[in-house]
Design an enzyme around this catalytic site. Structure first.
Site, mmCIF file in Angstrom:
data_model
loop_
_atom_site.group_PDB
_atom_site.id
_atom_site.type_symbol
_atom_site.label_atom_id
_atom_site.label_comp_id
_atom_site.label_asym_id
_atom_site.label_seq_id
_atom_site.Cartn_x
_atom_site.Cartn_y
_atom_site.Cartn_z
ATOM 1 N N GLY A 8 -48.211 10.012 7.507
ATOM 2 C CA GLY A 8 -47.119 9.075 7.211
ATOM 3 C C GLY A 8 -47.553 8.079 6.147
ATOM 4 O O GLY A 8 -47.131 6.916 6.149
ATOM 5 N N GLY A 11 -45.024 5.854 3.433
ATOM 6 C CA GLY A 11 -44.048 4.856 3.854
ATOM 7 C C GLY A 11 -44.391 3.444 3.392
ATOM 8 O O GLY A 11 -45.299 3.229 2.583
ATOM 9 N N GLN A 12 -43.651 2.474 3.953
ATOM 10 C CA GLN A 12 -43.822 1.078 3.523
ATOM 11 C C GLN A 12 -45.272 0.623 3.688
ATOM 12 O O GLN A 12 -45.866 0.051 2.773
ATOM 13 C CB GLN A 12 -42.905 0.150 4.333
ATOM 14 N N TYR A 143 -36.821 3.513 19.854
ATOM 15 C CA TYR A 143 -38.053 3.193 19.123
ATOM 16 C C TYR A 143 -38.979 2.366 20.009
ATOM 17 O O TYR A 143 -40.176 2.655 20.123
ATOM 18 C CB TYR A 143 -37.660 2.426 17.852
ATOM 19 N N LYS A 147 -42.715 3.074 21.571
ATOM 20 C CA LYS A 147 -43.861 2.198 21.287
ATOM 21 C C LYS A 147 -44.581 1.826 22.581
ATOM 22 O O LYS A 147 -45.801 1.817 22.633
ATOM 23 C CB LYS A 147 -43.410 0.946 20.517
HETATM 24 P P1 NAD Z 1 -41.919 3.968 7.171
HETATM 25 O O1 NAD Z 1 -40.669 4.479 7.768
HETATM 26 O O2 NAD Z 1 -41.839 3.180 5.924
HETATM 27 O O3 NAD Z 1 -42.937 5.158 6.920
HETATM 28 C C1 NAD Z 1 -43.115 6.180 7.836
HETATM 29 C C2 NAD Z 1 -43.590 7.403 7.100
HETATM 30 O O4 NAD Z 1 -43.671 8.464 8.054
HETATM 31 C C3 NAD Z 1 -42.632 7.859 5.994
HETATM 32 O O5 NAD Z 1 -43.319 8.030 4.782
HETATM 33 C C4 NAD Z 1 -42.074 9.188 6.508
HETATM 34 O O6 NAD Z 1 -41.846 10.146 5.474
HETATM 35 C C5 NAD Z 1 -43.196 9.627 7.439
HETATM 36 N N1 NAD Z 1 -42.722 10.563 8.447
HETATM 37 C C6 NAD Z 1 -41.551 10.546 9.133
HETATM 38 N N2 NAD Z 1 -41.482 11.632 9.912
HETATM 39 C C7 NAD Z 1 -42.637 12.321 9.746
HETATM 40 C C8 NAD Z 1 -43.140 13.526 10.263
HETATM 41 N N3 NAD Z 1 -42.430 14.272 11.121
HETATM 42 N N4 NAD Z 1 -44.372 13.933 9.870
HETATM 43 C C9 NAD Z 1 -45.096 13.216 8.981
HETATM 44 N N5 NAD Z 1 -44.645 12.085 8.421
HETATM 45 C C10 NAD Z 1 -43.426 11.640 8.806
HETATM 46 O O7 NAD Z 1 -42.687 3.164 8.309
HETATM 47 P P2 NAD Z 1 -43.775 2.001 8.133
HETATM 48 O O8 NAD Z 1 -43.053 0.733 8.076
HETATM 49 O O9 NAD Z 1 -44.730 2.360 7.064
HETATM 50 O O10 NAD Z 1 -44.438 2.086 9.586
HETATM 51 C C11 NAD Z 1 -45.735 2.607 9.823
HETATM 52 C C12 NAD Z 1 -46.056 2.341 11.280
HETATM 53 O O11 NAD Z 1 -46.037 0.931 11.528
HETATM 54 C C13 NAD Z 1 -45.070 2.943 12.276
HETATM 55 O O12 NAD Z 1 -45.756 3.333 13.449
HETATM 56 C C14 NAD Z 1 -44.158 1.799 12.610
HETATM 57 O O13 NAD Z 1 -43.572 1.932 13.875
HETATM 58 C C15 NAD Z 1 -45.141 0.638 12.580
HETATM 59 N N6 NAD Z 1 -44.483 -0.658 12.376
HETATM 60 C C16 NAD Z 1 -43.942 -0.973 11.183
HETATM 61 C C17 NAD Z 1 -43.341 -2.222 11.022
HETATM 62 C C18 NAD Z 1 -42.717 -2.647 9.712
HETATM 63 O O14 NAD Z 1 -42.099 -3.721 9.664
HETATM 64 N N7 NAD Z 1 -42.851 -1.868 8.638
HETATM 65 C C19 NAD Z 1 -43.302 -3.129 12.084
HETATM 66 C C20 NAD Z 1 -43.834 -2.738 13.301
HETATM 67 C C21 NAD Z 1 -44.454 -1.501 13.430
HETATM 68 N N1 SER Z 2 -39.895 -3.360 11.321
HETATM 69 C C1 SER Z 2 -39.760 -2.571 12.497
HETATM 70 C C2 SER Z 2 -38.321 -2.307 12.787
HETATM 71 O O1 SER Z 2 -37.536 -3.172 12.493
HETATM 72 C C3 SER Z 2 -40.365 -3.275 13.683
HETATM 73 O O2 SER Z 2 -41.139 -2.376 14.364
HETATM 74 O O3 SER Z 2 -38.009 -1.291 13.312
#
Ligand code: NAD
Ligand code: SER
Length: 320
Positions: A8, A11-12, A143, A147
């Site tokens: 993954g 992603g962000q 979601y 978690k």
């Molecule tokens: P995102 O959605 O930006 O990125 C997730 C990535 O996973 C994407 O590039 C997507 O293509 C990839 N993905 C989706 N399905 C997939 C699959 N089947 N196989 C392989 N890759 C796959 O998410 P993020 O914000 O980068 O989040 C990363 C982690 O951090 C996650 O576990 C998320 O729950 C956690 N998180 C993020 C935030 C936030 O604000 N960004 C907050 C809390 C927790």
């Molecule tokens: N940024 C994430 C969401 O809003 C928090 O896990 O889903």
């Protein structure tokens, strides 16, 4: 760890975290992967990149053997807002994907798995302010359910198999490199983009909505610090509360107005308001501070200043 697979990674968070992990462990030793078809050039050119769906266990196995992987950072997930549109997909990717990672790590006797949790693990019944490390975990989104289950599963693999599994409950992450992937806290990123591009923003939650947030440089620091912490000193494992700042949308808009005086915000709350209302306003992260020295650097105004500087430069070049 000698060789790390980041799942993954496009992603962000992954698009920035993977590059930082490469700086520490070496470009060739950090294998980026994602299911997405258009990862950034930076990600593909700075080290190995492989196409991987986290649900495809044989392909994961192939990559792990080929590169002699001994650590996995699992960032693949379906986030809160998209998860409510397709709850079974969120369950499948977030839970069956995580089981694949944990089983692969256990079978290959890996050194570490990092898999993030979220403030979405909390829900109604959790204290809203200064939410403790140990508290009620009854989320109302799929979601959030994944978690909580993911935290429990990570801790189970620590106890049962002695696998080193670590994770943080990230707050909403704010960044300017890659747009967020369909979460509830996306508004706190979009507000900066629209302030720079249009001087106005329509927000999908009310102006008094307050959530815990963190700027990407602090998110990267927290993650790298936890990855490098001494495992024997950790009392918690997959569920560290981490905090940096909390603010309402109105306070964020006021912060932006210090640099863009005429900035206007209108409010059209949708289904994501209920999700935001079910999450804490602020977080107690004293366990992370005590166990591995967590300390954030950015507050709201410092983040606003930096976000606007970067986005104005991108806008001037026609990149956003
Ligand atoms: P995102 O959605 O930006 O990125 C997730 C990535 O996973 C994407 O590039 C997507 O293509 C990839 N993905 C989706 N399905 C997939 C699959 N089947 N196989 C392989 N890759 C796959 O998410 P993020 O914000 O980068 O989040 C990363 C982690 O951090 C996650 O576990 C998320 O729950 C956690 N998180 C993020 C935030 C936030 O604000 N960004 C907050 C809390 C927790
Ligand atoms: N940024 C994430 C969401 O809003 C928090 O896990 O889903």
């Amino acid at each position: 760890m000698k060789r790390i697979l980041v799942i993954g990674s496009a992603g962000q968070i992954g698009s920035e975290l993977t590059l930082e992990i490469r700086k520490i462990w070496g470009n060739e030793n950090v294998i980026a992967s994602d299911v997405c078809s258009n990862p950034s050039q930076k990600l593909q050119e700075s080290g190995p990149y492989e196409s991987l769906n986290i649900l495809d266990r044989p392909r994961m196995e192939e990559i792990v053997r080929h590169y002699a992987i001994d650590g996995i950072v699992n960032l693949a997930a379906i986030l809160s807002a998209n998860g409510e549109k397709n709850p079974l997909k969120a369950w499948d990717v977030n839970m069956n994907g995580l089981i694949n990672v944990l089983e692969c790590a256990r079978e290959h006797k890996m050194s570490q798995v990092l898999t993030p949790s979220s403030i979405a693990a909390f829900g109604p019944g959790t204290p809203l302010n200064n939410t403790p490390q140990e508290t009620v975990l009854r989320p109302t989104t799929m979601y959030g359910v994944t978690k909580v289950a993911g935290e429990l599963l990570g801790n189970y693999y620590v106890q049962k198999f002695g696998l080193d599994v670590r994770g943080l409950r990230y707050p909403g992450i704010i960044s300017n490199e890659t747009l967020p992937g369909g979460g509830t806290t996306d508004y706190a990123v979009a507000i900066y983009y629209d302030a720079v591009k249009y001087g106005k923003y329509t927000c999908f939650v009310r102006e008094d909505t307050m959530l815990p947030m963190m700027y990407m440089p602090d998110c990267l620091k927290a993650t790298l610090d936890l990855m490098q912490a001494d495992f024997s000193k950790l009392k918690h494992h997959g569920d560290f509360n981490v905090a940096a700042m909390s603010f309402t949308v109105k306070e964020q808009a006021d912060s932006i107005r210090k640099y863009i005086p005429g900035f206007e915000v209108t409010y059209e709350p949708d289904y994501r308001q209920a999700i935001a209302d079910s999450w804490p306003r602020s977080i107690d992260d004293s366990a992370a501070r005590e166990e591995w020295g967590w300390k954030p650097a950015y507050d709201l105004d410092a983040m606003t200043q930096d976000m606007l500087k970067v986005l104005k430069a991108k806008h001037a070049k026609g990149l956003i």
